[in-house]
Design a protein around this motif. Structure first.
Motif, PDB file in Angstrom:
ATOM      1  N   TYR A  39       0.835  -1.205   0.000  1.00 21.75           N
ATOM      2  CA  TYR A  39       0.000   0.000   0.000  1.00 21.75           C
ATOM      3  C   TYR A  39       0.872   1.257   0.000  1.00 21.75           C
ATOM      4  N   ALA A  40       1.854   1.322   0.888  1.00 17.95           N
ATOM      5  CA  ALA A  40       2.684   2.521   1.017  1.00 17.95           C
ATOM      6  C   ALA A  40       3.508   2.764  -0.244  1.00 17.95           C
ATOM      7  N   SER A  41       4.056   1.710  -0.824  1.00 19.63           N
ATOM      8  CA  SER A  41       4.868   1.888  -2.031  1.00 19.63           C
ATOM      9  C   SER A  41       3.993   2.274  -3.220  1.00 19.63           C
ATOM     10  N   MET A  42       2.766   1.749  -3.252  1.00 20.30           N
ATOM     11  CA  MET A  42       1.866   2.119  -4.356  1.00 20.30           C
ATOM     12  C   MET A  42       1.476   3.589  -4.260  1.00 20.30           C
ATOM     13  N   ARG A  43       1.174   4.031  -3.057  1.00 23.09           N
ATOM     14  CA  ARG A  43       0.825   5.444  -2.914  1.00 23.09           C
ATOM     15  C   ARG A  43       2.008   6.316  -3.324  1.00 23.09           C
ATOM     16  N   ALA A  44       3.211   5.922  -2.946  1.00 23.45           N
ATOM     17  CA  ALA A  44       4.398   6.691  -3.322  1.00 23.45           C
ATOM     18  C   ALA A  44       4.571   6.746  -4.836  1.00 23.45           C
ATOM     19  N   LEU A  45       4.377   5.615  -5.497  1.00 19.84           N
ATOM     20  CA  LEU A  45       4.555   5.559  -6.948  1.00 19.84           C
ATOM     21  C   LEU A  45       3.550   6.463  -7.652  1.00 19.84           C
ATOM     22  N   VAL A  46       2.301   6.394  -7.230  1.00 19.62           N
ATOM     23  CA  VAL A  46       1.275   7.226  -7.863  1.00 19.62           C
ATOM     24  C   VAL A  46       1.593   8.707  -7.645  1.00 19.62           C
ATOM     25  N   GLU A  47       1.999   9.065  -6.430  1.00 18.91           N
ATOM     26  CA  GLU A  47       2.284  10.473  -6.140  1.00 18.91           C
ATOM     27  C   GLU A  47       3.512  10.971  -6.901  1.00 18.91           C
ATOM     28  N   VAL A  48       4.548  10.148  -7.002  1.00 19.63           N
ATOM     29  CA  VAL A  48       5.745  10.539  -7.749  1.00 19.63           C
ATOM     30  C   VAL A  48       5.398  10.771  -9.222  1.00 19.63           C
ATOM     31  N   THR A  49       4.609   9.876  -9.783  1.00 20.78           N
ATOM     32  CA  THR A  49       4.253   9.994 -11.200  1.00 20.78           C
ATOM     33  C   THR A  49       3.309  11.159 -11.442  1.00 20.78           C
ATOM     34  N   LEU A  50       2.388  11.384 -10.514  1.00 25.89           N
ATOM     35  CA  LEU A  50       1.495  12.536 -10.615  1.00 25.89           C
ATOM     36  C   LEU A  50       2.290  13.839 -10.540  1.00 25.89           C
ATOM     37  N   ALA A  51       3.216  13.933  -9.593  1.00 28.18           N
ATOM     38  CA  ALA A  51       4.010  15.157  -9.452  1.00 28.18           C
ATOM     39  C   ALA A  51       4.828  15.421 -10.706  1.00 28.18           C
ATOM     40  N   PHE A  52       5.373  14.373 -11.310  1.00 26.38           N
ATOM     41  CA  PHE A  52       6.129  14.556 -12.551  1.00 26.38           C
ATOM     42  C   PHE A  52       5.216  15.072 -13.653  1.00 26.38           C
ATOM     43  N   THR A  53       4.020  14.531 -13.726  1.00 30.05           N
ATOM     44  CA  THR A  53       3.069  14.970 -14.750  1.00 30.05           C
ATOM     45  C   THR A  53       2.705  16.431 -14.550  1.00 30.05           C
ATOM     46  N   VAL A  54       2.498  16.841 -13.296  1.00 25.12           N
ATOM     47  CA  VAL A  54       2.205  18.251 -13.014  1.00 25.12           C
ATOM     48  C   VAL A  54       3.354  19.138 -13.498  1.00 25.12           C
ATOM     49  N   ALA A  55       4.577  18.723 -13.204  1.00 24.35           N
ATOM     50  CA  ALA A  55       5.742  19.543 -13.547  1.00 24.35           C
ATOM     51  C   ALA A  55       6.026  19.574 -15.046  1.00 24.35           C
ATOM     52  N   HIS A  56       5.702  18.495 -15.748  1.00 24.32           N
ATOM     53  CA  HIS A  56       6.086  18.380 -17.162  1.00 24.32           C
ATOM     54  C   HIS A  56       4.870  18.210 -18.078  1.00 24.32           C
ATOM     55  N   GLY A  57       3.691  18.537 -17.578  1.00 25.50           N
ATOM     56  CA  GLY A  57       2.480  18.291 -18.353  1.00 25.50           C
ATOM     57  C   GLY A  57       2.457  18.983 -19.697  1.00 25.50           C
ATOM     58  N   ALA A  58       2.893  20.220 -19.747  1.00 27.10           N
ATOM     59  CA  ALA A  58       2.869  20.947 -21.010  1.00 27.10           C
ATOM     60  C   ALA A  58       3.792  20.291 -22.032  1.00 27.10           C
ATOM     61  N   GLN A  59       4.975  19.853 -21.574  1.00 28.94           N
ATOM     62  CA  GLN A  59       5.916  19.193 -22.485  1.00 28.94           C
ATOM     63  C   GLN A  59       5.354  17.861 -22.966  1.00 28.94           C
ATOM     64  N   ILE A  60       4.775  17.093 -22.060  1.00 28.65           N
ATOM     65  CA  ILE A  60       4.179  15.808 -22.458  1.00 28.65           C
ATOM     66  C   ILE A  60       3.071  16.037 -23.474  1.00 28.65           C
ATOM     67  N   GLY A  61       2.243  17.056 -23.241  1.00 30.76           N
ATOM     68  CA  GLY A  61       1.174  17.363 -24.181  1.00 30.76           C
ATOM     69  C   GLY A  61       1.698  17.692 -25.569  1.00 30.76           C
ATOM     70  N   ARG A  62       2.780  18.480 -25.631  1.00 28.79           N
ATOM     71  CA  ARG A  62       3.364  18.816 -26.941  1.00 28.79           C
ATOM     72  C   ARG A  62       3.913  17.574 -27.631  1.00 28.79           C
TER      73      ARG A  62
END
Length: 562
Positions: free
Chosen positions: A284-307
């Motif tokens: 449970y703890a590692s899954m929550r960490a993985l989702v949060e890490v990936t979400l934070a990366f998406t927030v930071a790089h969302g515009a680049q990923i979209g392009r």
């Protein structure tokens, strides 16, 4: 944490997972209390009539899909409970959404990014609770079952769409167009120290700058951040032999799986697989960490990923050559610094064989071969358009569910077209997820002047969803509609003969059709053991003659307009 908004997992002994009803009621209560943060709605029903829900979390109260897409906001999609016996993602998502509702700073950190989630995808399996179906798993105390009400594994159903769940999922991906997807799972397999392992959309198959970004930027960040969070992560452990000592191979996720299906829409997909032998609390703890890490990366790089995704779609609309099948490049492995346990072999007490075990008292760490490079195995020359006859409604529906642009032919017209003649097919001996899957085929490409009928569907490939069309309509693609048996009726010859009558006709046919006579002569050379079998002899002549040919037999009905 608000004391009155706790999940089943948090209220218990850290070895319990939510029921379907508890989960849905939890989100409904959150949505009522925090309407400016969470929108939670039913999006469909399962095959047994159980509601399927989805939620949207937005930092500024914008929930309308059309506005989110119009404004180009990044969308992060978290899918949970596809295998309800692997439920840590279900519980972790509940806590994450709750924290976004009650912690203003955490919510504000989302910025323009929207969190889209399905709390429990396989709702039928979630209701089928027990504690016995996961043979090797350490907790939780009760959990759901892998199969749905039709005994389908929904992580094999994304292209063929036998289930109503998959139809809902296809339409959700096409309409919301998420940039990144995380689909949560638990893994079987070898023993090793890692709690978290990760499958991702195969970078070579994703292709271009988007694939390079995944491989060289996003994955290194996720692995480093997971290490910092206290949950070292390795690629999914897919041993090339019997244990990781000899190397592991990246998982080639074809479109039947969620990550492979995501690639058809140029979505970066992840399938975190926690390790079955680790305590449920750690998973449970590692899954929550993985989702949060990936979400934070998406927030930071969302515009680049979209392009990058937009560029990938634009390039797909211009392609002439399409890889539709991939294979591992065995001669070009990389390495991964892996933490493992000593593999031990000993005689089995059950039978006359040697069994494998892992000795946790002998951990090791060293570089191992990591086969993460794949090359195109089959490349097809894409037409300018496909034509799918209207008779094949199941195929047309699935193309429509996925947003493929098409139009109906208004008047009969004759065109030059390319089509496949199916020379042979090798299918699995046993049913696979409700189908007799076609593993191998031999195709002959033919050309003809063909009359298109009013009402048939014209599918141009100069469109953003070209990849989905190509990888489902080209028969040799990994998970094409043909492989899944959508066109099986064309493999069946409809007319037959009486042998005592056809015996004389066969001799006449061999006299009148030189090409038939030549192919029959070669067949006799190749198969002398069959010459004593009247049925085999007569069927060869009947099936290869021109006089009694059935034009639609073994003719793949999808046309390529060239």
């Amino acid at each position: 944490m608000h004391a009155d908004i706790r999940t089943t997992y948090e209220l218990g002994n850290k070895n319990q997972t939510t029921t379907w009803l508890e989960c849905i009621n939890f989100y409904k209560e959150l949505a009522t209390r925090f309407p400016q943060v969470l929108r939670f709605e039913q999006i469909g029903v399962s095959d047994s009539g159980v509601p399927i829900h989805a939620g949207v979390v937005s930092a500024d109260g914008v929930f309308q899909r059309e506005q989110i897409k119009r404004e180009g906001r990044p969308v992060f999609f978290n899918n949970n409970g596809i295998h309800p016996g692997e439920p840590e993602g279900v519980d972790a998502c509940m806590a994450l959404v709750r924290d976004l509702c009650v912690e203003p700073a955490r919510l504000a950190a989302l910025g323009r990014t929207v969190l889209l989630f399905i709390p429990i995808y396989n709702v039928d399996g979630c209701l089928n609770r027990a504690d016995t179906s996961r043979v090797n798993q350490d907790g939780p105390e009760q959990f759901g079952f892998r199969g749905n009400s039709r005994h389908l594994d929904l992580n094999r159903d994304f292209v063929k769409c036998d289930s109503l769940n998959a139809k809902v999922f296809n339409q959700l991906i096409a309409s919301w167009d998420p940039d990144v997807m995380v689909d949560t799972h638990t893994s079987n397999g070898a023993d090793y120290p890692y709690t978290m392992t990760l499958i991702h959309t195969q970078a070579d198959k994703l292709g271009g700058a988007l694939g390079d970004f995944l491989r060289h930027t996003m994955l290194p960040h996720i692995f480093s951040q997971m290490e910092r969070s206290g949950w070292p992560t390795c690629p999914y452990v897919n041993p090339v032999k019997d244990s990781p000592d000899h190397g592991i191979a990246e998982f080639l996720e074809t479109p039947r799986f969620s990550t492979g299906f995501a690639a058809l829409h140029h979505v970066i997909g992840f399938m975190p697989e926690t390790h079955m032998l680790k305590p449920f609390a750690d998973r449970y703890a590692s899954m929550r960490a993985l989702v949060e890490v990936t979400l934070a990366f998406t927030v930071a790089h969302g515009a680049q990923i979209g392009r990058l995704r937009g560029d990938a779609r634009a390039q797909a609309a211009q392609r002439s050559d399409w890889p539709v099948s991939w294979k591992m490049d065995e001669g070009n492995p990389s390495t991964f610094l892996f933490k493992g346990y000593a593999a031990k072999y000993a005689p089995s007490v059950l039978g006359n064989y040697t069994r494998l075990s892992y000795d946790r008292s002998e951990p090791w760490e060293r570089p191992i071969a990591y086969y993460n490079n794949f090359v195109a195995d089959v490349v097809v020359r894409a037409p300018s358009a496909y034509v799918v006859p209207q008779a094949w409604r199941q195929v047309i529906e699935r193309l429509q569910w996925n947003g493929v642009e098409m139009s109906r032919i208004e008047a009969a017209t004759t065109v030059e077209a390319r089509y496949y003649h199916i020379q042979s097919v090798t299918s699995r001996a046993q049913a696979y997820e409700g189908h007799m899957f076609h593993d191998d085929m031999l195709l002959e490409t033919r050309h003809a002047s063909v009359q298109l009928r009013p009402g048939d569907y014209y599918i141009p490939l100069r469109q953003p969803n070209a990849r989905y069309a190509v990888e489902t309509l080209e028969p040799q693609a990994h998970d094409s509609f043909f492989r899944w048996g959508f066109f099986n009726s064309v493999l069946e010859k409809k007319e037959a003969f009486s042998d005592y009558v056809f015996e004389d006709l066969a001799a006449e046919l061999l006299r009148d059709e030189p090409a038939l006579a030549a192919s029959f002569a070669q067949w006799k050379v190749d198969h002398p053991e069959l010459l004593a079998d009247q049925d085999k002899v007569l069927h060869f002549i009947f099936e290869h003659c021109q006089r009694f040919a059935e034009p639609e037999w073994r003719r793949y009905p999808v046309l390529s307009i060239v």
